[in-house]
Design a protein around this motif. Structure first.
Motif, mmCIF file in Angstrom:
data_model
loop_
_atom_site.group_PDB
_atom_site.id
_atom_site.type_symbol
_atom_site.label_atom_id
_atom_site.label_comp_id
_atom_site.label_asym_id
_atom_site.label_seq_id
_atom_site.Cartn_x
_atom_site.Cartn_y
_atom_site.Cartn_z
ATOM 1 N N TRP A 370 0.795 -1.226 0.000
ATOM 2 C CA TRP A 370 0.000 0.000 0.000
ATOM 3 C C TRP A 370 0.831 1.282 0.000
ATOM 4 O O TRP A 370 0.460 2.246 -0.683
ATOM 5 C CB TRP A 370 -0.982 0.017 1.167
ATOM 6 N N PRO A 371 1.956 1.369 0.736
ATOM 7 C CA PRO A 371 2.759 2.608 0.669
ATOM 8 C C PRO A 371 3.190 2.939 -0.755
ATOM 9 O O PRO A 371 3.217 4.110 -1.145
ATOM 10 C CB PRO A 371 3.969 2.297 1.568
ATOM 11 N N ALA A 372 3.516 1.925 -1.546
ATOM 12 C CA ALA A 372 3.913 2.175 -2.935
ATOM 13 C C ALA A 372 2.728 2.651 -3.764
ATOM 14 O O ALA A 372 2.868 3.532 -4.624
ATOM 15 C CB ALA A 372 4.508 0.902 -3.535
ATOM 16 N N VAL A 373 1.541 2.087 -3.507
ATOM 17 C CA VAL A 373 0.334 2.544 -4.203
ATOM 18 C C VAL A 373 0.065 4.007 -3.867
ATOM 19 O O VAL A 373 -0.227 4.833 -4.748
ATOM 20 C CB VAL A 373 -0.879 1.670 -3.831
ATOM 21 N N ALA A 374 0.144 4.337 -2.567
ATOM 22 C CA ALA A 374 -0.104 5.710 -2.142
ATOM 23 C C ALA A 374 0.890 6.672 -2.779
ATOM 24 O O ALA A 374 0.523 7.786 -3.194
ATOM 25 C CB ALA A 374 -0.034 5.809 -0.615
ATOM 26 N N ALA A 375 2.139 6.261 -2.896
ATOM 27 C CA ALA A 375 3.150 7.117 -3.528
ATOM 28 C C ALA A 375 2.838 7.324 -5.009
ATOM 29 O O ALA A 375 2.959 8.444 -5.528
ATOM 30 C CB ALA A 375 4.531 6.495 -3.351
ATOM 31 N N ALA A 376 2.435 6.250 -5.688
ATOM 32 C CA ALA A 376 2.114 6.357 -7.108
ATOM 33 C C ALA A 376 0.911 7.263 -7.340
ATOM 34 O O ALA A 376 0.909 8.113 -8.237
ATOM 35 C CB ALA A 376 1.849 4.966 -7.690
ATOM 36 N N VAL A 377 -0.126 7.104 -6.523
ATOM 37 C CA VAL A 377 -1.315 7.942 -6.669
ATOM 38 C C VAL A 377 -0.991 9.388 -6.285
ATOM 39 O O VAL A 377 -1.482 10.334 -6.903
ATOM 40 C CB VAL A 377 -2.476 7.393 -5.818
ATOM 41 N N GLY A 378 -0.150 9.564 -5.274
ATOM 42 C CA GLY A 378 0.281 10.912 -4.904
ATOM 43 C C GLY A 378 0.994 11.600 -6.057
ATOM 44 O O GLY A 378 0.845 12.822 -6.266
ATOM 45 N N ALA A 379 1.742 10.832 -6.831
ATOM 46 C CA ALA A 379 2.424 11.405 -7.997
ATOM 47 C C ALA A 379 1.413 11.888 -9.040
ATOM 48 O O ALA A 379 1.629 12.916 -9.693
ATOM 49 C CB ALA A 379 3.364 10.364 -8.610
ATOM 50 N N THR A 380 0.294 11.176 -9.199
ATOM 51 C CA THR A 380 -0.728 11.626 -10.154
ATOM 52 C C THR A 380 -1.390 12.915 -9.675
ATOM 53 O O THR A 380 -1.726 13.781 -10.490
ATOM 54 C CB THR A 380 -1.804 10.548 -10.385
#
Length: 398
Positions: A370-380
Motif C-alpha cells: 500500500w505505501p507504494a500505491v499511495a506514492a504512485a497515486v500521490g504522484a498523479t
C-alpha cells in the motif's frame, strides 16, 4: 465599433437553467447506474455461466472500453444531428439494451449486449459535457457541471447498491432488471425535462473542423490530461484498497469491503459544492483546494487502522469528484473552436486513465504494498497540480 452578442445560454435562476440541471442530473444517474450495474453481481454472473472472475469482469470493462472508443464518433454525430436529439435517442436505446441483457441465455450474448450498451452510452456520456458547456451561460457553468458530475457519482453508487441489495432476494437477472427499471424512470425524466437548445437551428449541421493548432494549445492539452491522471489514480485506490482490506491486519469480509462504495456519496455532495465554488471563487482556487483534500485523504490511508483509512477514502473521493467537476466546467471555457470535440477528448482521457493507470499501479502494489500505491497515486495528484499551473499561466498570457 462592434459589440459582441450576449451569450444565449441559460442563466442561473431561470426556468431553463433549472430544467437543464435536473435533466442532466437524471442523465448521469441513469447512464452511470447502467454502466456499472454488473460490478457487484460478478460472482453471481460467473457462477451462473460457469466463467472465470476475469471473464465475468468483462461485463464491466467491455462496456467502459466500448464507451471510450465510441466517444469520438458520438461527438461527431451529435454535431451533425443535434446533441439533445442524440442524447435522448441513445439513452432510450441503452435502457432497452440493458433490460434485454438480463434475459440472455448465454454469456456471449450478455457480453455482446454490454458492449452495445457502452457504445450507446457514448452518445450520452461523451456528449453531455459539451452540451452543458454550450447551453449554460458562463456565470452558471461551474454549478451546472458540478450537478451533472454529482449525478454521475450518484448513479455509480446507486447502481451498485441497488443490484447488490436486490441480488440477495433473487438472481442476478432480477437485480440487474431492477436497476434497469430505475434507469428507465430517470431516463423518462431526462427526456421530458431537457429543454430545447438555446442555439436553435445552429445546434445542428456540419461544422468546420478545427485545426491542429487549436488542439496544441497548452491549456487544452493540460486540461485533457487532468482526467487521465485523476481517474487513473482514483480507480487504483479503489482497486487495490479492496485487496488490502481483506488481508491482515484488517481481514474484513467481502460484504463489508463492498460498503466502501458508499464513499462515493461524498463525491455527490462535493462535486455540486465545487461547481458552485468555482463560479464564485474561481476555478484555480477551487481546483487547488480539491487536490489538497485528495492528498490529505491519501495520507490518511497509510496507517494500518480502519478508522483513518475509511476517513481518508471519504476525503479522497470528495476531493476527486470536486476536482473532476471543476475541470469539466473549465474545459468548455478554454476549448474555443474545439467545442464538443474537446469534451469528447476529456471523456476518452478519463476512461483511458482508468484502464491504463488502474492497471499500471498494480505493479506498485505487487512490489511495495500500500505505501507504494499511495506514492504512485500521490504522484498523479502532483502531476495534476502541474497541469493546473499550465492552464492558469496559459490563460493569463492569452
Amino acid at each position: 465599433m462592434s459589440h459582441a452578442a450576449p451569450h444565449p445560454g441559460h442563466r442561473p435562476g431561470t426556468p431553463g437553467y433549472r430544467r437543464l440541471n435536473v435533466a442532466m442530473l437524471m442523465a448521469g444517474v441513469a447512464a452511470f447506474g447502467m454502466l456499472y450495474s454488473t460490478q457487484p453481481l460478478l460472482p453471481r454472473i460467473g457462477a451462473a455461466f460457469d466463467v472465470s472472475p476475469a471473464a465475468a469482469a468483462l461485463t464491466v470493462s467491455g462496456a467502459t472500453g466500448a464507451l471510450a472508443v465510441a466517444v469520438v464518433v458520438a461527438t461527431s454525430v451529435a454535431a451533425r444531428l443535434g446533441r439533445a436529439r442524440v442524447m435522448r435517442a441513445t439513452m432510450l436505446a441503452a435502457v432497452a439494451v440493458q433490460l434485454l441483457s438480463t434475459t440472455m441465455p448465454t454469456f456471449g450474448g450478455l457480453l455482446a449486449l454490454r458492449v452495445l450498451l457502452g457504445l450507446l452510452l457514448a452518445g450520452v456520456v461523451g456528449v453531455a459535457m459539451g452540451h452543458v458547456g454550450a447551453e449554460v451561460h458562463p456565470d452558471g457553468l461551474g454549478r451546472a457541471m458540478g450537478l451533472y458530475v454529482a449525478g454521475n457519482s450518484l448513479g455509480g453508487v446507486g447502481g451498485r447498491l441497488v443490484t447488490a441489495a436486490v441480488a440477495d432476494l433473487g438472481s442476478w437477472r432480477v437485480a440487474d432488471a431492477a436497476l434497469g427499471v430505475c434507469a428507465l424512470a430517470a431516463t423518462v425524466a431526462f427526456v421530458l425535462l431537457l429543454p430545447p437548445s438555446v442555439h436553435g437551428e445552429d445546434e445542428t449541421g456540419p461544422r468546420p473542423h478545427p485545426g491542429v493548432r487549436a488542439w496544441l494549445r497548452p491549456q487544452v492539452l493540460a486540461l485533457v490530461a487532468v482526467p487521465f491522471l485523476l481517474m487513473g489514480g482514483f480507480v487504483a485506490v479503489y482497486n487495490y484498497l479492496t485487496y488490502r482490506l481483506v488481508e491482515p491486519p484488517f481481514e474484513l469480509s467481502s460484504a463489508v469491503v463492498g460498503l466502501v462504495f458508499l464513499a462515493y456519496l461524498a463525491g455527490t455532495v462535493s462535486s455540486a459544492l465545487a461547481g458552485a465554488a468555482a463560479d464564485r471563487f474561481g476555478r484555480p482556487r477551487t481546483m487547488a483546494l480539491s487536490l489538497a483534500v485528495m492528498a490529505a485523504g491519501l495520507a490518511l490511508t497509510l496507517p494500518d487502522h480502519l478508522a483513518p483509512v475509511v476517513g481518508g477514502l471519504v476525503l479522497l473521493t470528495a476531493g476527486f469528484f470536486a476536482a473532476h467537476a471543476v475541470a469539466s466546467g473549465w474545459l468548455p471555457l478554454v476549448a474555443g473552436p474545439l467545442g464538443g470535440r474537446a469534451s469528447g477528448a476529456y471523456v476518452t482521457s478519463y476512461y483511458a486513465g482508468s484502464s491504463v493507470l488502474g492497471a499500471v499501479v498494480g505493479l506498485a502494489w505487487s512490489d511495495g504494498g500500500w505505501p507504494a500505491v499511495a506514492a504512485a497515486v500521490g504522484a498523479t495528484v502532483l502531476a495534476t497540480a502541474g497541469c493546473v499551473a499550465v492552464v492558469v499561466r496559459a490563460e493569463r498570457v492569452r
